[in-house]
Design a protein around this motif. Sequence first.
Motif, PDB file in Angstrom:
ATOM      1  N   PHE A 102       0.824  -1.305   0.223  1.00  0.00           N
ATOM      2  CA  PHE A 102      -0.078   0.100  -0.105  1.00  0.00           C
ATOM      3  C   PHE A 102       0.843   1.342  -0.071  1.00  0.00           C
ATOM      4  O   PHE A 102       2.264   1.118   0.277  1.00  0.00           O
ATOM      5  N   GLY A 103       0.246   2.324  -0.324  1.00  0.00           N
ATOM      6  CA  GLY A 103       1.048   3.594  -0.265  1.00  0.00           C
ATOM      7  C   GLY A 103       0.024   4.736   0.058  1.00  0.00           C
ATOM      8  O   GLY A 103      -1.141   4.647   0.082  1.00  0.00           O
ATOM      9  N   THR A 104       0.817   5.896   0.236  1.00  0.00           N
ATOM     10  CA  THR A 104      -0.255   7.073   0.412  1.00  0.00           C
ATOM     11  C   THR A 104       0.092   8.144  -0.632  1.00  0.00           C
ATOM     12  O   THR A 104      -0.804   9.204  -0.461  1.00  0.00           O
ATOM     13  N   ARG A 105       0.545   7.696  -1.733  1.00  0.00           N
ATOM     14  CA  ARG A 105       0.673   8.517  -2.959  1.00  0.00           C
ATOM     15  C   ARG A 105       0.339   7.708  -4.267  1.00  0.00           C
ATOM     16  O   ARG A 105       0.724   6.734  -4.321  1.00  0.00           O
ATOM     17  N   GLY A 106      -0.258   8.442  -5.439  1.00  0.00           N
ATOM     18  CA  GLY A 106      -0.703   7.383  -6.466  1.00  0.00           C
ATOM     19  C   GLY A 106       0.542   7.282  -7.212  1.00  0.00           C
ATOM     20  O   GLY A 106       0.587   6.149  -8.018  1.00  0.00           O
ATOM     21  N   ALA A 107       1.632   8.065  -7.012  1.00  0.00           N
ATOM     22  CA  ALA A 107       2.812   7.594  -7.717  1.00  0.00           C
ATOM     23  C   ALA A 107       3.353   6.186  -7.243  1.00  0.00           C
ATOM     24  O   ALA A 107       4.289   5.595  -7.855  1.00  0.00           O
ATOM     25  N   THR A 120       2.462   9.192   6.026  1.00  0.00           N
ATOM     26  CA  THR A 120       2.005  10.055   5.274  1.00  0.00           C
ATOM     27  C   THR A 120       3.035  11.254   5.321  1.00  0.00           C
ATOM     28  O   THR A 120       3.625  11.464   6.212  1.00  0.00           O
ATOM     29  N   ARG A 121       2.913  12.292   4.390  1.00  0.00           N
ATOM     30  CA  ARG A 121       3.886  13.175   4.362  1.00  0.00           C
ATOM     31  C   ARG A 121       3.371  14.491   5.478  1.00  0.00           C
ATOM     32  O   ARG A 121       4.069  15.110   5.885  1.00  0.00           O
ATOM     33  N   ASP A 122       2.050  14.309   5.914  1.00  0.00           N
ATOM     34  CA  ASP A 122       1.464  14.931   6.932  1.00  0.00           C
ATOM     35  C   ASP A 122       1.683  14.696   8.401  1.00  0.00           C
ATOM     36  O   ASP A 122       1.185  14.727   9.391  1.00  0.00           O
ATOM     37  N   GLY A 123       2.422  13.246   8.355  1.00  0.00           N
ATOM     38  CA  GLY A 123       2.511  12.709   9.789  1.00  0.00           C
ATOM     39  C   GLY A 123       1.463  11.583  10.195  1.00  0.00           C
ATOM     40  O   GLY A 123       1.595  11.299  11.210  1.00  0.00           O
ATOM     41  N   ASP A 124       0.578  11.414   9.261  1.00  0.00           N
ATOM     42  CA  ASP A 124      -0.500  10.414   9.815  1.00  0.00           C
ATOM     43  C   ASP A 124      -0.257   9.040   9.546  1.00  0.00           C
ATOM     44  O   ASP A 124       0.997   8.806   8.528  1.00  0.00           O
ATOM     45  N   LEU A 125      -0.662   8.024  10.218  1.00  0.00           N
ATOM     46  CA  LEU A 125      -0.004   6.765  10.117  1.00  0.00           C
ATOM     47  C   LEU A 125      -1.214   5.796   9.508  1.00  0.00           C
ATOM     48  O   LEU A 125      -2.223   5.819   9.880  1.00  0.00           O
ATOM     49  N   ASP A 131      -5.353  -9.156   4.518  1.00  0.00           N
ATOM     50  CA  ASP A 131      -6.777  -9.408   4.588  1.00  0.00           C
ATOM     51  C   ASP A 131      -7.634  -8.253   4.202  1.00  0.00           C
ATOM     52  O   ASP A 131      -8.930  -8.526   4.335  1.00  0.00           O
ATOM     53  N   GLY A 132      -6.961  -6.915   4.101  1.00  0.00           N
ATOM     54  CA  GLY A 132      -7.749  -5.891   3.975  1.00  0.00           C
ATOM     55  C   GLY A 132      -8.316  -5.031   4.896  1.00  0.00           C
ATOM     56  O   GLY A 132      -8.693  -3.669   4.888  1.00  0.00           O
ATOM     57  N   THR A 133      -8.136  -5.590   6.319  1.00  0.00           N
ATOM     58  CA  THR A 133      -8.414  -4.713   7.303  1.00  0.00           C
ATOM     59  C   THR A 133      -7.361  -3.380   7.384  1.00  0.00           C
ATOM     60  O   THR A 133      -5.891  -3.625   7.182  1.00  0.00           O
ATOM     61  N   TYR A 134      -7.717  -2.618   8.015  1.00  0.00           N
ATOM     62  CA  TYR A 134      -6.825  -1.096   8.145  1.00  0.00           C
ATOM     63  C   TYR A 134      -6.948  -0.341   9.121  1.00  0.00           C
ATOM     64  O   TYR A 134      -8.045  -0.316   9.987  1.00  0.00           O
ATOM     65  N   ILE A 135      -5.860   0.297   9.667  1.00  0.00           N
ATOM     66  CA  ILE A 135      -5.953   1.188  10.681  1.00  0.00           C
ATOM     67  C   ILE A 135      -5.336   2.686  10.215  1.00  0.00           C
ATOM     68  O   ILE A 135      -4.342   2.588   9.829  1.00  0.00           O
ATOM     69  N   TYR A 136      -6.176   3.611  10.164  1.00  0.00           N
ATOM     70  CA  TYR A 136      -5.490   4.929   9.947  1.00  0.00           C
ATOM     71  C   TYR A 136      -5.709   5.788  11.296  1.00  0.00           C
ATOM     72  O   TYR A 136      -6.789   6.132  11.872  1.00  0.00           O
ATOM     73  N   SER A 137      -4.609   6.435  11.676  1.00  0.00           N
ATOM     74  CA  SER A 137      -4.668   7.311  12.899  1.00  0.00           C
ATOM     75  C   SER A 137      -3.922   8.702  12.323  1.00  0.00           C
ATOM     76  O   SER A 137      -3.054   8.937  11.474  1.00  0.00           O
ATOM     77  N   THR A 138      -4.459   9.891  12.986  1.00  0.00           N
ATOM     78  CA  THR A 138      -4.220  10.977  12.713  1.00  0.00           C
ATOM     79  C   THR A 138      -4.128  11.996  14.088  1.00  0.00           C
ATOM     80  O   THR A 138      -5.093  11.970  14.757  1.00  0.00           O
ATOM     81  N   ALA A 139      -3.153  12.930  14.140  1.00  0.00           N
ATOM     82  CA  ALA A 139      -3.356  13.805  15.391  1.00  0.00           C
ATOM     83  C   ALA A 139      -4.290  14.659  15.366  1.00  0.00           C
ATOM     84  O   ALA A 139      -4.918  15.351  16.266  1.00  0.00           O
ATOM     85  N   GLU A 140      -4.728  15.164  13.997  1.00  0.00           N
ATOM     86  CA  GLU A 140      -5.890  16.297  13.774  1.00  0.00           C
ATOM     87  C   GLU A 140      -7.087  15.567  13.543  1.00  0.00           C
ATOM     88  O   GLU A 140      -7.237  14.516  12.858  1.00  0.00           O
TER      89      GLU A 140
END
Length: 384
Positions: A102-107, A120-125, A131-140
């Motif tokens: 996976f990636g955080t940019r289309g390129a 990510t470039r904004d510091g998000d994780l 299996d497709g499960t995901y965890i997305y965390s951000t400070a804001e």
Amino acid sequence: MDNMAGQKSGLVIATNLSVIFMVVLWLIPTVGLLVSSFRDRDQISASGWWQAPFSVELAFRTRADDGEPQLIDGRYVIEGNIFETEEVQEAFAEGEGTITAFGTRGAEPGQFPAGTEGETRDGDLVTINPDGTYIYSTAEEPGRRAPRIYFQADTPAEFTLFNYRTILGSAGMDRAFINTLTVTIPATIIPILIAAFAAYALAWMQFPGRGILIAAVVGLLVVPLQLALVPLLKLHNEIGIGQSFLGIWLAHTGFGLPLAIYLLRNYMVGLPRDIIESAKVDGATDFQIFTKIILPLSFPALASFAIFQFLWTWNDLLVAKVFLPSNSESWVMTVKIADDLLGSRGGDWGILAAAAFISIAVPLIVFFAMQKYLVRGLLAGSVK
């Protein structure tokens, strides 16, 4: 002792192997076309037709919109299954698929291996498991739009009839099929009728200049039809049949006559002379000999040329574009594929493969139904 009875020479074995090799070599493109016509568009772009039975790695993009953000340890966390997101749910409707990266940019959709944590470039994780499960965390606190995620997944082999349904349901394809039959059938019958009379005259009738006419027919076999397209079209326009079905019938007739006369004359000249002479002694006219004796005996040669002419006319594009009107009502199948489908679906190879296979289906049926006559007609006159 090399030629003992019951033993095959090395030359015969080499010839058979060469024929088999050539047949397989010519069949490979047809098999590839058939397989591609049943494949999904994205899988065709990602792998060759020979890899059709195996899983294919494809790139996707979606948004993490499965759940509401939850505040955990001072960070906003979104959890869910990426296969169930709105943008890719249809692609994984059967629940099959494995995330490989996976990636955080289309390129770079494969920037991080599946199961690891990416930033990510904004510091998000972001963490996406196989299996497709995901965890997305951000400070804001996330905004109204969920974050964008890119990923690569192994998708199972997929075969579909969508391409054929699209082609058969395409506007104007039925009309193009009828137009193709309208052009092909008369353009096959007319040159056979004319060539049969000419071949009989060159084979059995004595008249001044016969040898010159035979030489002219043989010479016309090597003249490319492209040389005659513009002059012939000008002639048709002057006499009032330019760009019409009558015009293309006459054009195909003119282009096919040299080969037709050559094949039929070679066959007729090899027929038993005693039969013709006996008929003349009994008082039969040339027309009676031609219709009662020559035509029935020449059926293999007639069928042989009919196959050639039918296949060439059915698959023709150049003559159809020159001698038929440019409006869609007069398109034959080759023009429909070239002008319409290639323009509107230039990157949709599955659609184009299905269209091409539909266009060759009728010639294949004709060829295999009459191939025994093709062989007999081609061998006619080759030996005495």
